[in-house]
Write a protein that holds these residues in place. Structure first.
Motif, PDB file in Angstrom:
ATOM      1  N   LEU A  19       0.785  -1.235   0.000  1.00  0.00           N
ATOM      2  CA  LEU A  19       0.000   0.000   0.000  1.00  0.00           C
ATOM      3  C   LEU A  19       0.820   1.290   0.000  1.00  0.00           C
ATOM      4  O   LEU A  19       0.478   2.215  -0.735  1.00  0.00           O
ATOM      5  CB  LEU A  19      -0.954   0.020   1.198  1.00  0.00           C
ATOM      6  N   PRO A  20       1.876   1.411   0.803  1.00  0.00           N
ATOM      7  CA  PRO A  20       2.600   2.688   0.831  1.00  0.00           C
ATOM      8  C   PRO A  20       3.080   3.169  -0.539  1.00  0.00           C
ATOM      9  O   PRO A  20       3.040   4.364  -0.825  1.00  0.00           O
ATOM     10  CB  PRO A  20       3.777   2.418   1.771  1.00  0.00           C
ATOM     11  N   PHE A  21       3.491   2.248  -1.403  1.00  0.00           N
ATOM     12  CA  PHE A  21       3.915   2.660  -2.741  1.00  0.00           C
ATOM     13  C   PHE A  21       2.764   3.323  -3.486  1.00  0.00           C
ATOM     14  O   PHE A  21       2.917   4.400  -4.064  1.00  0.00           O
ATOM     15  CB  PHE A  21       4.448   1.463  -3.539  1.00  0.00           C
ATOM     16  N   TYR A  22       1.611   2.693  -3.471  1.00  0.00           N
ATOM     17  CA  TYR A  22       0.464   3.214  -4.214  1.00  0.00           C
ATOM     18  C   TYR A  22      -0.084   4.494  -3.597  1.00  0.00           C
ATOM     19  O   TYR A  22      -0.535   5.389  -4.308  1.00  0.00           O
ATOM     20  CB  TYR A  22      -0.625   2.139  -4.328  1.00  0.00           C
ATOM     21  N   LEU A  23      -0.039   4.597  -2.275  1.00  0.00           N
ATOM     22  CA  LEU A  23      -0.541   5.785  -1.594  1.00  0.00           C
ATOM     23  C   LEU A  23       0.442   6.954  -1.660  1.00  0.00           C
ATOM     24  O   LEU A  23       0.049   8.085  -1.951  1.00  0.00           O
ATOM     25  CB  LEU A  23      -0.838   5.464  -0.121  1.00  0.00           C
ATOM     26  N   GLY A  28      -2.079   7.666  -4.814  1.00  0.00           N
ATOM     27  CA  GLY A  28      -3.381   7.023  -4.950  1.00  0.00           C
ATOM     28  C   GLY A  28      -4.198   7.163  -3.688  1.00  0.00           C
ATOM     29  O   GLY A  28      -3.710   7.619  -2.648  1.00  0.00           O
ATOM     30  N   SER A  29      -5.447   6.756  -3.793  1.00  0.00           N
ATOM     31  CA  SER A  29      -6.305   6.737  -2.609  1.00  0.00           C
ATOM     32  C   SER A  29      -6.958   5.364  -2.508  1.00  0.00           C
ATOM     33  O   SER A  29      -7.346   4.767  -3.518  1.00  0.00           O
ATOM     34  CB  SER A  29      -7.351   7.841  -2.678  1.00  0.00           C
ATOM     35  N   LEU A  30      -7.054   4.890  -1.293  1.00  0.00           N
ATOM     36  CA  LEU A  30      -7.686   3.610  -1.026  1.00  0.00           C
ATOM     37  C   LEU A  30      -9.190   3.830  -1.011  1.00  0.00           C
ATOM     38  O   LEU A  30      -9.699   4.596  -0.198  1.00  0.00           O
ATOM     39  CB  LEU A  30      -7.204   3.072   0.327  1.00  0.00           C
ATOM     40  N   VAL A  43      -9.372 -14.306  -1.337  1.00  0.00           N
ATOM     41  CA  VAL A  43      -8.432 -13.209  -1.539  1.00  0.00           C
ATOM     42  C   VAL A  43      -8.829 -11.983  -0.714  1.00  0.00           C
ATOM     43  O   VAL A  43     -10.013 -11.729  -0.502  1.00  0.00           O
ATOM     44  CB  VAL A  43      -8.357 -12.849  -3.048  1.00  0.00           C
ATOM     45  N   HIS A  44      -7.814 -11.275  -0.218  1.00  0.00           N
ATOM     46  CA  HIS A  44      -8.004  -9.943   0.351  1.00  0.00           C
ATOM     47  C   HIS A  44      -7.811  -8.967  -0.810  1.00  0.00           C
ATOM     48  O   HIS A  44      -6.889  -9.148  -1.623  1.00  0.00           O
ATOM     49  CB  HIS A  44      -6.963  -9.625   1.428  1.00  0.00           C
ATOM     50  N   VAL A  45      -8.642  -7.934  -0.885  1.00  0.00           N
ATOM     51  CA  VAL A  45      -8.575  -6.972  -1.985  1.00  0.00           C
ATOM     52  C   VAL A  45      -8.492  -5.559  -1.426  1.00  0.00           C
ATOM     53  O   VAL A  45      -9.256  -5.205  -0.526  1.00  0.00           O
ATOM     54  CB  VAL A  45      -9.813  -7.084  -2.904  1.00  0.00           C
ATOM     55  N   ALA A  46      -7.576  -4.778  -1.954  1.00  0.00           N
ATOM     56  CA  ALA A  46      -7.521  -3.341  -1.686  1.00  0.00           C
ATOM     57  C   ALA A  46      -7.678  -2.642  -3.026  1.00  0.00           C
ATOM     58  O   ALA A  46      -6.926  -2.906  -3.972  1.00  0.00           O
ATOM     59  CB  ALA A  46      -6.194  -2.948  -1.037  1.00  0.00           C
ATOM     60  N   VAL A  47      -8.678  -1.772  -3.135  1.00  0.00           N
ATOM     61  CA  VAL A  47      -8.964  -1.073  -4.378  1.00  0.00           C
ATOM     62  C   VAL A  47      -8.367   0.325  -4.280  1.00  0.00           C
ATOM     63  O   VAL A  47      -8.701   1.090  -3.375  1.00  0.00           O
ATOM     64  CB  VAL A  47     -10.481  -0.999  -4.652  1.00  0.00           C
ATOM     65  N   MET A  48      -7.486   0.633  -5.229  1.00  0.00           N
ATOM     66  CA  MET A  48      -6.786   1.920  -5.257  1.00  0.00           C
ATOM     67  C   MET A  48      -7.229   2.715  -6.476  1.00  0.00           C
ATOM     68  O   MET A  48      -7.382   2.147  -7.559  1.00  0.00           O
ATOM     69  CB  MET A  48      -5.270   1.697  -5.364  1.00  0.00           C
ATOM     70  N   GLU A  49      -7.403   4.005  -6.310  1.00  0.00           N
ATOM     71  CA  GLU A  49      -7.689   4.908  -7.430  1.00  0.00           C
ATOM     72  C   GLU A  49      -6.519   5.868  -7.579  1.00  0.00           C
ATOM     73  O   GLU A  49      -6.071   6.472  -6.595  1.00  0.00           O
ATOM     74  CB  GLU A  49      -8.967   5.708  -7.176  1.00  0.00           C
ATOM     75  N   THR A  50      -6.017   5.995  -8.785  1.00  0.00           N
ATOM     76  CA  THR A  50      -4.951   6.938  -9.099  1.00  0.00           C
ATOM     77  C   THR A  50      -5.315   7.634 -10.397  1.00  0.00           C
ATOM     78  O   THR A  50      -5.349   7.006 -11.450  1.00  0.00           O
ATOM     79  CB  THR A  50      -3.591   6.216  -9.261  1.00  0.00           C
ATOM     80  N   ASN A  51      -5.627   8.925 -10.314  1.00  0.00           N
ATOM     81  CA  ASN A  51      -6.007   9.707 -11.498  1.00  0.00           C
ATOM     82  C   ASN A  51      -7.110   9.033 -12.310  1.00  0.00           C
ATOM     83  O   ASN A  51      -7.039   8.948 -13.529  1.00  0.00           O
ATOM     84  CB  ASN A  51      -4.796   9.994 -12.384  1.00  0.00           C
ATOM     85  N   GLN A  53      -7.869   5.954 -12.524  1.00  0.00           N
ATOM     86  CA  GLN A  53      -7.570   4.576 -12.903  1.00  0.00           C
ATOM     87  C   GLN A  53      -7.617   3.695 -11.657  1.00  0.00           C
ATOM     88  O   GLN A  53      -7.249   4.131 -10.567  1.00  0.00           O
ATOM     89  CB  GLN A  53      -6.194   4.478 -13.563  1.00  0.00           C
ATOM     90  N   THR A  54      -8.042   2.456 -11.825  1.00  0.00           N
ATOM     91  CA  THR A  54      -8.217   1.550 -10.695  1.00  0.00           C
ATOM     92  C   THR A  54      -7.206   0.418 -10.731  1.00  0.00           C
ATOM     93  O   THR A  54      -6.979  -0.192 -11.776  1.00  0.00           O
ATOM     94  CB  THR A  54      -9.647   0.962 -10.697  1.00  0.00           C
ATOM     95  N   ILE A  55      -6.626   0.158  -9.575  1.00  0.00           N
ATOM     96  CA  ILE A  55      -5.730  -0.979  -9.371  1.00  0.00           C
ATOM     97  C   ILE A  55      -6.272  -1.756  -8.189  1.00  0.00           C
ATOM     98  O   ILE A  55      -6.614  -1.177  -7.156  1.00  0.00           O
ATOM     99  CB  ILE A  55      -4.288  -0.524  -9.084  1.00  0.00           C
ATOM    100  N   GLU A  56      -6.383  -3.065  -8.339  1.00  0.00           N
ATOM    101  CA  GLU A  56      -6.768  -3.925  -7.229  1.00  0.00           C
ATOM    102  C   GLU A  56      -5.541  -4.699  -6.761  1.00  0.00           C
ATOM    103  O   GLU A  56      -4.933  -5.432  -7.549  1.00  0.00           O
ATOM    104  CB  GLU A  56      -7.849  -4.917  -7.654  1.00  0.00           C
ATOM    105  N   LEU A  57      -5.172  -4.506  -5.500  1.00  0.00           N
ATOM    106  CA  LEU A  57      -4.101  -5.300  -4.897  1.00  0.00           C
ATOM    107  C   LEU A  57      -4.739  -6.572  -4.361  1.00  0.00           C
ATOM    108  O   LEU A  57      -5.747  -6.516  -3.650  1.00  0.00           O
ATOM    109  CB  LEU A  57      -3.414  -4.522  -3.783  1.00  0.00           C
ATOM    110  N   LEU A  58      -4.172  -7.714  -4.705  1.00  0.00           N
ATOM    111  CA  LEU A  58      -4.758  -9.020  -4.395  1.00  0.00           C
ATOM    112  C   LEU A  58      -3.795  -9.827  -3.533  1.00  0.00           C
ATOM    113  O   LEU A  58      -2.698 -10.165  -3.979  1.00  0.00           O
ATOM    114  CB  LEU A  58      -5.043  -9.778  -5.688  1.00  0.00           C
ATOM    115  N   GLU A  59      -4.194 -10.107  -2.304  1.00  0.00           N
ATOM    116  CA  GLU A  59      -3.375 -10.885  -1.368  1.00  0.00           C
ATOM    117  C   GLU A  59      -4.088 -12.195  -1.063  1.00  0.00           C
ATOM    118  O   GLU A  59      -5.274 -12.183  -0.687  1.00  0.00           O
ATOM    119  CB  GLU A  59      -3.176 -10.093  -0.076  1.00  0.00           C
TER     120      GLU A  59
END
Length: 136
Positions: A19-23, A28-30, A43-51, A53-59
């Motif tokens: 998360l720290p890289f994306y934030l 980005g914002s969670l 899976v654990h999912v964290a949804v990030m928005e950056t400008n 655009q959406t990125i889902e981190l999948l653990e």
């Protein structure tokens, strides 16, 4: 089929470590964080928005989840690219008419109401692609 890039799914060993890289670096914002315990997903999912655009981190939640297997086989990184379609059933039909194969057991509606299916990577030169439709 008209498809628009929806999100990129990124496999990580630890969302909290990634998360720290994306934030901080990508500013980005969670926007959402949840766990899916659906069999075959796990899976654990964290949804990030950056400008916009959406990125889902999948653990992975366990060592047998698809994300855990992916990390063992290919390492961390891009897991899939998702495209939004207006009508998933129609998109599947049109793709099949063009010889596209699907991972049939992935067809589902996730906990956030997104109907989705994954295309078999044999049809995409190795890239796992998700087609998704948001319920109206």
């Amino acid at each position: 089929m008209e498809a628009v890039l929806d999100h990129i799914g990124v496999a990580v060993r630890s969302i909290d470590e990634a998360l720290p890289f994306y934030l901080n670096v990508l500013n980005g914002s969670l926007t959402d964080r949840y766990t899916s315990n659906t069999a075959g997903v796990e899976v654990h999912v964290a949804v990030m928005e950056t400008n916009g655009q959406t990125i889902e981190l999948l653990e992975p939640t366990n060592n047998d989840s698809p994300i855990a297997r992916f990390i063992r086989q290919k390492g961390k990184g891009v897991h899939h690219v998702a495209y939004q379609v207006d009508d998933l059933d129609q998109a599947i039909l049109e793709a099949r008419q063009n010889g596209v194969r699907f991972l049939e057991d992935t067809l589902r509606v996730n906990s956030r109401g997104r109907k989705l299916i994954y295309i078999n990577p044999v049809s995409t030169d190795g890239t796992l692609i998700e087609l998704c439709e948001y319920q109206k």
